[in-house]
Design a protein around this motif. Structure first.
Motif, PDB file in Angstrom:
ATOM      1  N   TYR A  82      40.045  10.427 -73.490  1.00  0.00           N
ATOM      2  CA  TYR A  82      39.092  10.749 -74.545  1.00  0.00           C
ATOM      3  C   TYR A  82      39.836  11.251 -75.776  1.00  0.00           C
ATOM      4  O   TYR A  82      40.947  11.753 -75.698  1.00  0.00           O
ATOM      5  CB  TYR A  82      38.041  11.758 -74.068  1.00  0.00           C
ATOM      6  CG  TYR A  82      38.599  13.068 -73.567  1.00  0.00           C
ATOM      7  CD1 TYR A  82      38.826  14.122 -74.433  1.00  0.00           C
ATOM      8  CD2 TYR A  82      38.886  13.247 -72.222  1.00  0.00           C
ATOM      9  CE1 TYR A  82      39.336  15.315 -73.977  1.00  0.00           C
ATOM     10  CE2 TYR A  82      39.391  14.437 -71.752  1.00  0.00           C
ATOM     11  CZ  TYR A  82      39.614  15.470 -72.643  1.00  0.00           C
ATOM     12  OH  TYR A  82      40.132  16.652 -72.183  1.00  0.00           O
ATOM     13  N   GLU A  83      39.181  11.084 -76.923  1.00  0.00           N
ATOM     14  CA  GLU A  83      39.777  11.395 -78.217  1.00  0.00           C
ATOM     15  C   GLU A  83      39.505  12.847 -78.591  1.00  0.00           C
ATOM     16  O   GLU A  83      38.688  13.526 -77.968  1.00  0.00           O
ATOM     17  CB  GLU A  83      39.171  10.482 -79.289  1.00  0.00           C
ATOM     18  CG  GLU A  83      39.345   9.007 -78.996  1.00  0.00           C
ATOM     19  CD  GLU A  83      38.464   8.128 -79.869  1.00  0.00           C
ATOM     20  OE1 GLU A  83      37.660   8.667 -80.674  1.00  0.00           O
ATOM     21  OE2 GLU A  83      38.566   6.899 -79.732  1.00  0.00           O
ATOM     22  N   SER A  85      37.851  15.893 -80.305  1.00  0.00           N
ATOM     23  CA  SER A  85      36.437  16.078 -80.577  1.00  0.00           C
ATOM     24  C   SER A  85      36.202  17.525 -81.010  1.00  0.00           C
ATOM     25  O   SER A  85      37.147  18.308 -81.114  1.00  0.00           O
ATOM     26  CB  SER A  85      35.618  15.754 -79.325  1.00  0.00           C
ATOM     27  OG  SER A  85      34.248  15.772 -79.627  1.00  0.00           O
ATOM     28  N   ASP A 103      42.429  15.902 -77.458  1.00  0.00           N
ATOM     29  CA  ASP A 103      42.409  14.666 -76.673  1.00  0.00           C
ATOM     30  C   ASP A 103      43.229  14.837 -75.393  1.00  0.00           C
ATOM     31  O   ASP A 103      44.172  15.618 -75.342  1.00  0.00           O
ATOM     32  CB  ASP A 103      42.930  13.489 -77.495  1.00  0.00           C
ATOM     33  CG  ASP A 103      44.392  13.651 -77.887  1.00  0.00           C
ATOM     34  OD1 ASP A 103      44.838  14.796 -78.079  1.00  0.00           O
ATOM     35  OD2 ASP A 103      45.077  12.632 -77.996  1.00  0.00           O
ATOM     36  N   THR A 147      30.440  16.044 -77.907  1.00  0.00           N
ATOM     37  CA  THR A 147      30.510  14.600 -77.719  1.00  0.00           C
ATOM     38  C   THR A 147      31.967  14.216 -77.482  1.00  0.00           C
ATOM     39  O   THR A 147      32.844  14.640 -78.227  1.00  0.00           O
ATOM     40  CB  THR A 147      29.981  13.854 -78.960  1.00  0.00           C
ATOM     41  OG1 THR A 147      28.639  14.277 -79.212  1.00  0.00           O
ATOM     42  CG2 THR A 147      30.004  12.361 -78.742  1.00  0.00           C
ATOM     43  N   HIS A 149      34.350  10.821 -77.026  1.00  0.00           N
ATOM     44  CA  HIS A 149      34.499   9.368 -77.101  1.00  0.00           C
ATOM     45  C   HIS A 149      35.831   9.010 -76.454  1.00  0.00           C
ATOM     46  O   HIS A 149      36.834   9.690 -76.676  1.00  0.00           O
ATOM     47  CB  HIS A 149      34.499   8.876 -78.554  1.00  0.00           C
ATOM     48  CG  HIS A 149      33.186   9.071 -79.242  1.00  0.00           C
ATOM     49  ND1 HIS A 149      32.140   8.200 -79.086  1.00  0.00           N
ATOM     50  CD2 HIS A 149      32.750  10.044 -80.070  1.00  0.00           C
ATOM     51  CE1 HIS A 149      31.109   8.630 -79.800  1.00  0.00           C
ATOM     52  NE2 HIS A 149      31.462   9.748 -80.405  1.00  0.00           N
ATOM     53  N   LYS A 151      38.012   5.892 -73.534  1.00  0.00           N
ATOM     54  CA  LYS A 151      38.109   4.578 -72.895  1.00  0.00           C
ATOM     55  C   LYS A 151      38.434   4.755 -71.421  1.00  0.00           C
ATOM     56  O   LYS A 151      39.239   5.617 -71.059  1.00  0.00           O
ATOM     57  CB  LYS A 151      39.225   3.737 -73.527  1.00  0.00           C
ATOM     58  CG  LYS A 151      38.940   3.273 -74.916  1.00  0.00           C
ATOM     59  CD  LYS A 151      40.073   2.419 -75.428  1.00  0.00           C
ATOM     60  CE  LYS A 151      39.777   1.986 -76.865  1.00  0.00           C
ATOM     61  NZ  LYS A 151      40.860   1.222 -77.438  1.00  0.00           N
ATOM     62  N   LYS A 161      34.980   1.073 -73.504  1.00  0.00           N
ATOM     63  CA  LYS A 161      34.690   2.276 -74.269  1.00  0.00           C
ATOM     64  C   LYS A 161      33.582   3.066 -73.579  1.00  0.00           C
ATOM     65  O   LYS A 161      32.650   2.488 -73.024  1.00  0.00           O
ATOM     66  CB  LYS A 161      34.271   1.931 -75.687  1.00  0.00           C
ATOM     67  CG  LYS A 161      35.388   1.354 -76.512  1.00  0.00           C
ATOM     68  CD  LYS A 161      34.935   1.079 -77.920  1.00  0.00           C
ATOM     69  CE  LYS A 161      36.072   0.510 -78.740  1.00  0.00           C
ATOM     70  NZ  LYS A 161      35.665   0.230 -80.114  1.00  0.00           N
ATOM     71  N   ALA A 163      31.277   6.983 -74.023  1.00  0.00           N
ATOM     72  CA  ALA A 163      30.981   8.188 -74.794  1.00  0.00           C
ATOM     73  C   ALA A 163      30.091   9.089 -73.948  1.00  0.00           C
ATOM     74  O   ALA A 163      29.176   8.609 -73.286  1.00  0.00           O
ATOM     75  CB  ALA A 163      30.284   7.835 -76.098  1.00  0.00           C
ATOM     76  N   SER A 164      30.394  10.387 -73.956  1.00  0.00           N
ATOM     77  CA  SER A 164      29.567  11.340 -73.209  1.00  0.00           C
ATOM     78  C   SER A 164      29.003  12.365 -74.187  1.00  0.00           C
ATOM     79  O   SER A 164      29.673  12.791 -75.122  1.00  0.00           O
ATOM     80  CB  SER A 164      30.390  12.031 -72.124  1.00  0.00           C
ATOM     81  OG  SER A 164      31.360  12.853 -72.727  1.00  0.00           O
ATOM     82  N   TYR A 165      27.768  12.725 -73.949  1.00  0.00           N
ATOM     83  CA  TYR A 165      27.054  13.655 -74.815  1.00  0.00           C
ATOM     84  C   TYR A 165      26.536  14.805 -73.964  1.00  0.00           C
ATOM     85  O   TYR A 165      25.938  14.576 -72.918  1.00  0.00           O
ATOM     86  CB  TYR A 165      25.871  12.963 -75.497  1.00  0.00           C
ATOM     87  CG  TYR A 165      26.252  11.694 -76.218  1.00  0.00           C
ATOM     88  CD1 TYR A 165      26.695  11.733 -77.529  1.00  0.00           C
ATOM     89  CD2 TYR A 165      26.188  10.459 -75.572  1.00  0.00           C
ATOM     90  CE1 TYR A 165      27.057  10.559 -78.193  1.00  0.00           C
ATOM     91  CE2 TYR A 165      26.554   9.296 -76.226  1.00  0.00           C
ATOM     92  CZ  TYR A 165      26.972   9.352 -77.536  1.00  0.00           C
ATOM     93  OH  TYR A 165      27.331   8.201 -78.173  1.00  0.00           O
ATOM     94  N   ASP A 190      30.116   1.319 -72.893  1.00  0.00           N
ATOM     95  CA  ASP A 190      29.949   0.060 -73.636  1.00  0.00           C
ATOM     96  C   ASP A 190      30.577  -1.061 -72.816  1.00  0.00           C
ATOM     97  O   ASP A 190      31.759  -1.045 -72.533  1.00  0.00           O
ATOM     98  CB  ASP A 190      30.638   0.140 -74.996  1.00  0.00           C
ATOM     99  CG  ASP A 190      29.975   1.157 -75.900  1.00  0.00           C
ATOM    100  OD1 ASP A 190      28.776   1.416 -75.708  1.00  0.00           O
ATOM    101  OD2 ASP A 190      30.662   1.713 -76.776  1.00  0.00           O
TER     102      ASP A 190
END
Length: 191
Positions: A82-83, A85, A103, A147, A149, A151, A161, A163-165, A190
């Motif tokens: 994950y990036e 955030s 990250d 959040t 984002h 891979k 890809k 994404a978790s919220y 995705d």
């Protein structure tokens, strides 16, 4: 070419073809069932109050620090990266605290914990029109949003890809100086 060697060649070609088809079917079944990329699960643990200081005289002074624990569970046979955030805390729609989340990578089939402490900006809180009413009631209500984002990476071949919220409703009781929270998480993969 002799008839016997042609017959051996045909048998060898048939066995090789059957072996290739069976191997291909087994690999497809493995990928569709066991190796298929799955959604990483993200949970926000109930928050805890790290620090609480309230001074009412001569000027209202308030310092609040909240600890948030985010757990990422990766059920895949590949890593989830994950990036960078940011986690946000809002008070009646206005952001009063934010903290960076660095990250990182969650290894295959493992769980990773991230802890961050958010210090609430007292000047934004005290100047809010709801603050005095909430102080009289004795409860300050906040919401937090995080959040991530990233891979899902399976053998560096298959990348998807994700994404978790995570959203939390946080209530801080002033009298007992304690925090309660209710959190919900969702993940979007995705395809």
């Amino acid at each position: 070419m002799e008839a016997g060697s042609r017959k051996c060649l045909k048998i060898f070609a048939a066995v090789t073809g059957i072996f290739f088809i069976v191997t291909l079917v087994v690999l497809v079944v493995l990928f569709v069932t066991i190796l298929k990329p799955k959604d990483p699960s993200v949970f926000t643990e109930p928050v805890s109050l790290e620090g609480f200081e309230l001074v009412g005289f001569p000027v209202i002074k308030l310092n609040i620090s909240i600890r948030i624990l985010v757990t990422v569970k990766n059920p895949n046979y590949g890593g989830f990266k994950y990036e960078n955030s940011t986690a946000y805390i809002s008070y009646h729609g206005n952001v009063v605290a934010e903290a960076p989340i660095k990250d990182d990578t969650v290894p295959a089939r493992s769980t990773h914990n991230m802890t961050t402490v958010l210090s609430i900006l007292a000047d934004k809180l005290v100047t809010d029109s709801h603050f005095l009413g909430d102080m009289v009631v004795g409860v300050l209500n906040f919401t937090s949003e995080t959040t991530l984002h990233g891979k899902v990476n399976l053998w560096k071949i298959f990348k998807m890809k994700a994404a978790s919220y995570t959203d939390c409703n946080i209530s801080i009781t002033i009298g007992t100086q304690s925090a309660d929270s209710v959190c919900k998480s969702r993940v979007k993969l995705d395809k």
